[in-house]
Motif scaffolding. Structure first.
Motif, mmCIF file in Angstrom:
data_model
loop_
_atom_site.group_PDB
_atom_site.id
_atom_site.type_symbol
_atom_site.label_atom_id
_atom_site.label_comp_id
_atom_site.label_asym_id
_atom_site.label_seq_id
_atom_site.Cartn_x
_atom_site.Cartn_y
_atom_site.Cartn_z
ATOM 1 N N LYS A 18 0.748 37.282 57.861
ATOM 2 C CA LYS A 18 -0.374 36.551 57.333
ATOM 3 C C LYS A 18 0.095 35.226 58.745
ATOM 4 C CE LYS A 18 -2.708 33.227 53.890
ATOM 5 N NZ LYS A 18 -2.664 32.295 54.240
ATOM 6 N N GLN A 19 1.535 34.959 58.380
ATOM 7 C CA GLN A 19 1.597 33.750 58.960
ATOM 8 C C GLN A 19 1.628 33.966 61.209
ATOM 9 O OE1 GLN A 19 6.069 32.083 60.010
ATOM 10 N NE2 GLN A 19 5.972 33.368 60.938
ATOM 11 N N THR A 20 1.325 35.959 61.014
ATOM 12 C CA THR A 20 1.399 35.848 62.351
ATOM 13 C C THR A 20 0.188 35.906 62.922
ATOM 14 O OG1 THR A 20 3.373 37.318 62.667
ATOM 15 C CG2 THR A 20 1.555 37.788 64.027
ATOM 16 N N GLN A 21 -0.944 36.453 61.935
ATOM 17 C CA GLN A 21 -2.031 36.326 61.632
ATOM 18 C C GLN A 21 -2.930 34.405 62.318
ATOM 19 O OE1 GLN A 21 -4.733 38.596 61.855
ATOM 20 N NE2 GLN A 21 -6.127 37.628 62.818
ATOM 21 N N GLU A 22 -2.353 33.534 61.558
ATOM 22 C CA GLU A 22 -2.652 32.196 61.609
ATOM 23 C C GLU A 22 -2.493 31.656 63.008
ATOM 24 O OE1 GLU A 22 -1.149 31.087 58.354
ATOM 25 O OE2 GLU A 22 -2.802 31.781 56.865
ATOM 26 N N ILE A 23 -0.418 31.991 63.402
ATOM 27 C CA ILE A 23 -0.573 31.258 64.105
ATOM 28 C C ILE A 23 -0.925 31.908 65.746
ATOM 29 C CG2 ILE A 23 2.177 32.556 64.709
ATOM 30 C CD1 ILE A 23 2.984 29.845 65.506
ATOM 31 N N LEU A 24 -1.554 33.245 65.822
ATOM 32 C CA LEU A 24 -2.366 33.638 67.025
ATOM 33 C C LEU A 24 -3.661 32.645 67.157
ATOM 34 C CD1 LEU A 24 -0.786 37.203 67.376
ATOM 35 C CD2 LEU A 24 -0.117 35.214 68.352
ATOM 36 N N GLU A 25 -3.877 33.002 65.553
ATOM 37 C CA GLU A 25 -5.787 32.132 66.149
ATOM 38 C C GLU A 25 -5.877 30.889 66.541
ATOM 39 O OE1 GLU A 25 -6.741 32.913 62.181
ATOM 40 O OE2 GLU A 25 -8.371 34.990 62.229
ATOM 41 N N PHE A 26 -4.518 30.123 65.858
ATOM 42 C CA PHE A 26 -4.126 28.671 66.402
ATOM 43 C C PHE A 26 -3.719 28.964 67.439
ATOM 44 C CE2 PHE A 26 -1.398 25.264 66.799
ATOM 45 C CZ PHE A 26 -2.047 23.726 65.663
ATOM 46 N N ALA A 27 -3.357 29.855 68.519
ATOM 47 C CA ALA A 27 -2.302 29.836 69.634
ATOM 48 C C ALA A 27 -3.778 29.350 70.520
ATOM 49 C CB ALA A 27 -1.899 30.816 70.004
ATOM 50 N N ALA A 28 -5.013 30.828 69.980
ATOM 51 C CA ALA A 28 -6.039 31.478 70.384
ATOM 52 C C ALA A 28 -7.270 30.417 70.650
ATOM 53 C CB ALA A 28 -6.520 32.360 70.041
ATOM 54 N N GLN A 29 -7.497 29.239 69.748
ATOM 55 C CA GLN A 29 -8.069 27.743 69.757
ATOM 56 C C GLN A 29 -7.067 26.675 70.385
ATOM 57 O OE1 GLN A 29 -7.449 26.675 65.681
ATOM 58 N NE2 GLN A 29 -9.781 27.784 65.150
ATOM 59 N N LYS A 30 -6.857 27.114 70.786
ATOM 60 C CA LYS A 30 -5.645 25.689 71.567
ATOM 61 C C LYS A 30 -6.106 26.093 72.649
ATOM 62 C CE LYS A 30 -2.785 23.176 69.214
ATOM 63 N NZ LYS A 30 -3.041 21.139 69.431
ATOM 64 N N THR A 31 -6.192 27.254 73.353
ATOM 65 C CA THR A 31 -6.055 27.664 75.246
ATOM 66 C C THR A 31 -7.612 28.506 74.832
ATOM 67 O OG1 THR A 31 -5.310 29.937 74.375
ATOM 68 C CG2 THR A 31 -4.019 28.544 74.938
ATOM 69 N N GLY A 32 -8.419 28.206 74.098
ATOM 70 C CA GLY A 32 -9.976 28.390 74.887
ATOM 71 C C GLY A 32 -9.668 30.271 74.820
ATOM 72 N N LYS A 33 -9.168 30.627 73.683
ATOM 73 C CA LYS A 33 -9.190 32.361 73.760
ATOM 74 C C LYS A 33 -10.008 32.625 72.593
ATOM 75 C CE LYS A 33 -7.302 32.513 77.561
ATOM 76 N NZ LYS A 33 -8.275 32.875 78.718
ATOM 77 N N GLU A 34 -10.805 31.835 71.128
ATOM 78 C CA GLU A 34 -10.582 32.204 70.258
ATOM 79 C C GLU A 34 -11.767 33.838 70.381
ATOM 80 O OE1 GLU A 34 -11.550 29.306 71.904
ATOM 81 O OE2 GLU A 34 -11.496 27.434 70.605
ATOM 82 N N ASN A 35 -12.429 34.274 71.342
ATOM 83 C CA ASN A 35 -13.266 34.730 71.301
ATOM 84 C C ASN A 35 -12.810 35.880 71.811
ATOM 85 O OD1 ASN A 35 -15.725 34.050 69.991
ATOM 86 N ND2 ASN A 35 -15.845 32.813 72.193
ATOM 87 N N LYS A 36 -11.306 36.214 71.592
ATOM 88 C CA LYS A 36 -10.729 37.434 72.176
ATOM 89 C C LYS A 36 -10.237 38.279 71.157
ATOM 90 C CE LYS A 36 -11.367 36.061 76.519
ATOM 91 N NZ LYS A 36 -12.178 37.055 77.347
ATOM 92 N N GLU A 37 -9.339 39.704 71.110
ATOM 93 C CA GLU A 37 -9.061 40.204 70.881
ATOM 94 C C GLU A 37 -7.233 40.670 70.988
ATOM 95 O OE1 GLU A 37 -12.145 43.989 70.325
ATOM 96 O OE2 GLU A 37 -13.152 42.603 70.173
ATOM 97 N N MET A 38 -7.216 40.950 70.656
ATOM 98 C CA MET A 38 -5.404 41.337 70.899
ATOM 99 C C MET A 38 -5.064 42.922 69.929
ATOM 100 S SD MET A 38 -3.563 37.880 69.792
ATOM 101 C CE MET A 38 -1.447 39.068 70.623
ATOM 102 N N ALA A 39 -3.637 43.081 70.026
ATOM 103 C CA ALA A 39 -2.692 44.379 69.283
ATOM 104 C C ALA A 39 -1.030 42.996 68.951
ATOM 105 C CB ALA A 39 -3.053 45.377 68.869
ATOM 106 N N VAL A 40 -1.163 43.385 67.596
ATOM 107 C CA VAL A 40 0.294 43.767 67.092
ATOM 108 C C VAL A 40 1.107 44.534 66.910
ATOM 109 C CG1 VAL A 40 1.773 41.898 66.343
ATOM 110 C CG2 VAL A 40 -0.072 40.724 67.478
ATOM 111 N N ASP A 96 -14.541 42.151 77.962
ATOM 112 C CA ASP A 96 -13.801 41.257 78.867
ATOM 113 C C ASP A 96 -12.569 40.897 77.841
ATOM 114 O OD1 ASP A 96 -12.392 39.506 80.555
ATOM 115 O OD2 ASP A 96 -13.417 37.954 79.849
ATOM 116 N N ALA A 97 -12.982 40.756 76.143
ATOM 117 C CA ALA A 97 -12.657 40.974 75.448
ATOM 118 C C ALA A 97 -11.098 40.818 74.730
ATOM 119 C CB ALA A 97 -13.583 40.819 74.265
ATOM 120 N N TYR A 98 -10.764 41.903 75.206
ATOM 121 C CA TYR A 98 -9.501 42.414 75.094
ATOM 122 C C TYR A 98 -8.507 42.117 75.846
ATOM 123 C CZ TYR A 98 -6.240 45.323 73.163
ATOM 124 O OH TYR A 98 -4.339 46.124 72.333
ATOM 125 N N ILE A 99 -7.674 41.275 75.296
ATOM 126 C CA ILE A 99 -6.409 40.485 76.095
ATOM 127 C C ILE A 99 -5.026 41.424 76.532
ATOM 128 C CG2 ILE A 99 -7.121 38.463 75.835
ATOM 129 C CD1 ILE A 99 -5.756 37.438 73.995
#
Length: 165
Positions: A18-40, A96-99
């Protein structure tokens, strides 16, 4: 942000997922990458070692491996094409969504948390943000790059609430 997470180790708690999901979403908001996709993928030191050898030609385990996705397909489309074919615009946006993807060594995170004197949660958050920034083009090869990347990394971690303890 869509994030696919896989725990190959069976050692990652629901709280860390949950923390990983949240912090990556938070980082995405901070960097303007909210509409991207990734894998961990959470891996062992053994698997990290294999991946490090395969992708970086380095014969040892590492804490996080970041594989930035850079499509080799170079598509030139003009604005008129996009207006005439809205489905093409949607396809290009999806393309272009998958980073990229991160491989985080759970073993290495535990070792480093102990070594650096902070929590396992903080180390896992740090590795997720560090890897996220790498797959978004940040690096630390020069002092200038390092200052920019590490500054943003610390800003994200602090704003999220994961400080060194």
């Amino acid at each position: 942000m869509y994030i696919e997470m896989v725990d190959e180790t069976g050692q990652v708690s629901e709280e860390i997922l949950k923390q990983t999901q949240e912090i990556l979403e938070f980082a995405a908001q901070k960097t303007g990458k909210e509409n991207k996709e990734m894998a961990v993928t959470f891996v062992s030191n053994e698997r990290s070692h294999e991946l490090n050898l395969e992708y970086r030609d380095t014969d040892r385990p590492t804490d996080v491996i970041s594989l930035e996705y850079k499509p080799e397909l170079d598509i030139a489309v003009d604005e008129e094409d996009l207006l005439d074919h809205p489905e093409l615009a949607e396809m290009l946006e999806d393309f272009d969504a998958y980073i990229g993807e991160l491989f985080i060594s759970v073993d290495k995170a535990r070792e480093q948390a102990e070594e650096y004197g902070h929590s396992f949660e903080r180390e896992m958050g740090f590795l997720a943000v560090h890897g996220f920034l790498h797959i978004n083009g940040y690096d630390h090869y020069t002092p200038e790059e390092e200052a920019e990347m590490f500054g943003l990394q610390e800003e994200i971690l602090t704003a999220y609430g994961l400080t060194r303890k």
